[in-house]
Scaffold this active site. Structure first.
Site, PDB file in Angstrom:
ATOM      1  N   VAL A 161       0.845  -1.187   0.000  1.00  0.00           N
ATOM      2  CA  VAL A 161       0.000   0.000   0.000  1.00  0.00           C
ATOM      3  C   VAL A 161       0.888   1.247   0.000  1.00  0.00           C
ATOM      4  CG1 VAL A 161      -0.253  -0.064   2.524  1.00  0.00           C
ATOM      5  CG2 VAL A 161      -1.874   1.241   1.157  1.00  0.00           C
ATOM      6  N   LYS A 162       0.680   2.093  -0.994  1.00  0.00           N
ATOM      7  CA  LYS A 162       1.446   3.340  -1.084  1.00  0.00           C
ATOM      8  C   LYS A 162       0.637   4.394  -0.340  1.00  0.00           C
ATOM      9  CE  LYS A 162       3.778   6.280  -4.529  1.00  0.00           C
ATOM     10  NZ  LYS A 162       5.174   6.046  -4.120  1.00  0.00           N
ATOM     11  N   SER A 163       0.883   4.480   0.954  1.00  0.00           N
ATOM     12  CA  SER A 163       0.056   5.321   1.815  1.00  0.00           C
ATOM     13  C   SER A 163       0.818   6.527   2.337  1.00  0.00           C
ATOM     14  CB  SER A 163      -0.475   4.507   3.004  1.00  0.00           C
ATOM     15  OG  SER A 163       0.570   4.223   3.913  1.00  0.00           O
TER      16      SER A 163
END
Length: 309
Positions: A161-163
């Site tokens: 997840v690119k959070s």
């Protein structure tokens, strides 16, 4: 490194909003808890065709949706709708080349860790942005250091997840690297294996073989990383995914970092162990990468979105 050049419009929740009016409330959930997912892509101007070329736009928007799914966030626009909005935004701002930043986040309406009930706001911003680590770095390389900060594990914030929240880790590592005189940091995972940079994947070359850590070592599934592995295969450059130690970085013939912002940037030294300027395999891959990203290689046409001027 990253001063923002203002343009005329930002796309927000389906509308073209004047740049200065694209604001959010100070009690927005994502501002307090990092509850956002984002992407970074690039649009290049190809002088040969006169087209603006967005590189792997669909792949970036699909990854945005995957990040949102992991975060249990429902984005109210399809990947295709976000791609169309990006094209229109670039046209609206009369840009030939730019950086592209889509962001989906929990907006104003709820406070507390639980975001349930908060709206999901979506923005796309574009602006002119040169080489992330400096134009001279693409040839001469950058000095990096191994950070004391470890990259998050699979059971913390998932690396897939690119959070917004996960980049606090990158901020800590980046500031530490700068304080030691380095341009960038290399982060290890909890097992001590090489993971990634603060916003880049990492490759090494030794004895003509290209190596990069596997996804199972906790790194982001980079779009540029995938691009380089594909190009290497097509150029008959042997490439493997294998776990690496910091010593592998020290004794490598070549090291480089990849990312949509960083593109393909050579590493000249690691922890003050000299590697050198851009090596031959790095140079070959870098040259091919820019040819592909600018839409000059017909075999990769499916990766590009063209904007006619």
């Amino acid at each position: 490194m990253a001063d923002i050049q203002e343009v005329d419009y930002i796309w927000k929740n389906g509308e073209m909003v004047p740049w200065a009016e694209a604001t959010t409330h100070v009690l927005t959930h994502a501002l307090h808890y990092g509850s956002g997912v984002f992407e970074g892509a690039r649009c290049y101007y190809d002088e040969e065709s006169g087209d603006s070329v967005i590189f792997r736009l669909q792949d970036h928007m699909e990854r945005l949706h995957r990040s949102a799914k992991i975060a249990m966030m429902e984005i109210p626009y399809t990947a295709e709708e976000l791609c169309d909005a990006t094209v229109e935004l670039i046209k609206k701002n009369n840009l030939k080349s730019c950086y592209i930043r889509p962001l989906a986040y929990y907006g104003y309406g709820q406070m507390g860790v639980d975001p349930t009930g908060a709206p999901v706001d979506v923005i796309i911003a574009v602006w002119p942005w040169d080489a992330y680590l400096g134009p001279e770095a693409l040839e001469n390389g950058i000095k990096v250091g191994v950070s004391s900060w470890r990259q998050r594990s699979f059971n913390a914030i998932p690396p897939a997840v690119k959070s917004s929240a996960s980049y606090m880790n990158s901020i800590l590592a980046k500031l530490e690297a700068k304080s030691h005189g380095y341009a960038e940091a290399v982060m290890l995972n909890e097992s001590g294996h090489v993971c990634e940079g603060t916003g880049e994947n990492l490759f090494v070359v030794r004895n003509g073989i290209l190596s990069t850590p596997p996804l199972s070592d906790g790194l982001l599934e980079g779009v540029t990383r995938d691009t380089i592995l594909t190009i290497a295969c097509d150029l008959d450059i042997p490439a493997v995914e294998e776990s690496l130690t910091r010593s592998d970085l020290y004794i490598a013939d070549e090291v480089f970092m990849t990312g949509s912002a960083a593109e393909l940037t050579p590493v000249s030294s690691v922890d003050d162990r000299f590697i050198g300027k851009r090596g031959p395999i790095t140079e070959e891959l870098q040259k091919r990468y820019f040819e592909v990203a600018c839409g000059r290689v017909p075999e990769y046409e499916e990766w590009v979105t063209r904007i006619k001027h």
